[in-house]
Design a protein around this motif. Structure first.
Motif, PDB file in Angstrom:
ATOM      1  N   GLU A 140       0.829  -1.212   0.000  1.00 18.06           N
ATOM      2  CA  GLU A 140       0.000   0.000   0.000  1.00 18.06           C
ATOM      3  C   GLU A 140       0.868   1.269   0.000  1.00 18.06           C
ATOM      4  O   GLU A 140       0.637   2.213   0.757  1.00 18.06           O
ATOM      5  CB  GLU A 140      -0.960  -0.001   1.193  1.00 18.06           C
ATOM      6  N   ILE A 141       1.871   1.267  -0.871  1.00 17.88           N
ATOM      7  CA  ILE A 141       2.745   2.419  -1.067  1.00 17.88           C
ATOM      8  C   ILE A 141       2.280   3.154  -2.322  1.00 17.88           C
ATOM      9  O   ILE A 141       2.109   2.544  -3.378  1.00 17.88           O
ATOM     10  CB  ILE A 141       4.210   1.968  -1.228  1.00 17.88           C
ATOM     11  N   ASP A 142       2.051   4.443  -2.218  1.00 16.98           N
ATOM     12  CA  ASP A 142       1.507   5.234  -3.323  1.00 16.98           C
ATOM     13  C   ASP A 142       2.560   5.389  -4.426  1.00 16.98           C
ATOM     14  O   ASP A 142       3.580   6.056  -4.236  1.00 16.98           O
ATOM     15  CB  ASP A 142       1.077   6.609  -2.812  1.00 16.98           C
ATOM     16  N   ASN A 143       2.299   4.781  -5.579  1.00 17.72           N
ATOM     17  CA  ASN A 143       3.204   4.928  -6.723  1.00 17.72           C
ATOM     18  C   ASN A 143       2.489   5.556  -7.907  1.00 17.72           C
ATOM     19  O   ASN A 143       2.856   5.334  -9.064  1.00 17.72           O
ATOM     20  CB  ASN A 143       3.799   3.563  -7.114  1.00 17.72           C
ATOM     21  N   SER A 144       1.466   6.364  -7.631  1.00 22.94           N
ATOM     22  CA  SER A 144       0.646   6.947  -8.685  1.00 22.94           C
ATOM     23  C   SER A 144       1.427   7.918  -9.571  1.00 22.94           C
ATOM     24  O   SER A 144       1.028   8.194 -10.699  1.00 22.94           O
ATOM     25  CB  SER A 144      -0.567   7.671  -8.078  1.00 22.94           C
ATOM     26  N   ALA A 145       2.553   8.451  -9.074  1.00 18.17           N
ATOM     27  CA  ALA A 145       3.361   9.385  -9.873  1.00 18.17           C
ATOM     28  C   ALA A 145       4.307   8.668 -10.822  1.00 18.17           C
ATOM     29  O   ALA A 145       5.047   9.313 -11.570  1.00 18.17           O
ATOM     30  CB  ALA A 145       4.165  10.301  -8.941  1.00 18.17           C
TER      31      ALA A 145
END
Length: 228
Positions: A140-145
């Protein structure tokens, strides 16, 4: 303990086939906690960037040729990593390119200890996908970029993944580290001595009314202990 989370972007898959590094990035960890120190180097590969590589990282030769070559930036890279342990996702690939580039400049190969997070992930999650996107999703690590495979962003994401693969953050250690920085030192948490104002002692002698009530109670007892 100093570690560098490291990533490279390249023109292809094999340095022996003439492919070159186009970007190197690193994130510094001390005792598995990011310090905020990073390095990002764009490199002129002195060759064309194939379309399939461009689709991965978005770095074309028109942009890259404005930067120094690897030979011109090699010492800057070495000064940053020093003797730190290297944390790399698929270490064989990145180290293969780095050692080839170093040898082409007449420098020795890297002798740093290294940790391969792909191998760590395979041992922890047998049979599961272990690419960076899959591990970010699992933890659940944000990698949306992450539109392209940028080396610095990938290092920052991998630093979080590495921490999770090691068992997750220990809040007490993180708070202790922050406490140490608040006191203006990097040597660890500092304990602040606080001055306390003495408080006047409270009186405990019974009042006259309490004495009378006590005597009245004793009068009702048979041979009370207090009168022996």
């Amino acid at each position: 303990m100093r570690e560098i989370v490291l990533d490279t972007e390249t023109t292809g898959l094999d340095p022996q086939a003439g492919h070159r590094i186009v970007e190197i990035a690193g994130v510094e960890l001390i005792n598995h906690v990011a310090t905020g120190e990073t390095q990002q180097l764009y490199i002129n590969p002195e060759r064309e960037v194939p379309e399939e590589a461009y689709r991965v990282h978005g770095l074309g030769l028109d942009y890259l040729k404005t930067f120094p070559t690897f030979a011109e930036q090699a010492q800057t890279f070495l000064d940053f990593i020093q003797d730190a342990r290297l944390v790399i996702h698929n270490a064989k690939f990145d180290l293969g390119f780095l050692n080839a580039e170093l040898e082409w400049t007449g420098r020795p190969r890297l002798t740093n200890d290294s940790v391969d997070t792909v191998e760590m992930a395979r041992k922890r999650f047998p049979g599961a996908q272990v690419n960076l996107d899959a591990l970010c999703k699992r933890f659940e690590i944000d990698n949306s970029a992450r539109d392209f495979h940028g080396a610095l962003l990938d290092c920052q994401l991998l630093a979080e993944v590495y921490l999770e693969l090691r068992g997750g953050r220990q809040p007490g250690l993180a708070l202790a580290s922050e406490s140490g920085r608040t006191q203006g030192t990097s040597s660890g948490p500092q304990f602040v001595k606080r001055e306390r104002t003495p408080r006047e002692p409270r009186p405990h002698a019974p009042s006259e009314a309490e004495e009378q009530a006590h005597q009245a109670m004793l009068a009702k007892l048979s041979n009370p202990l207090w009168q022996q």
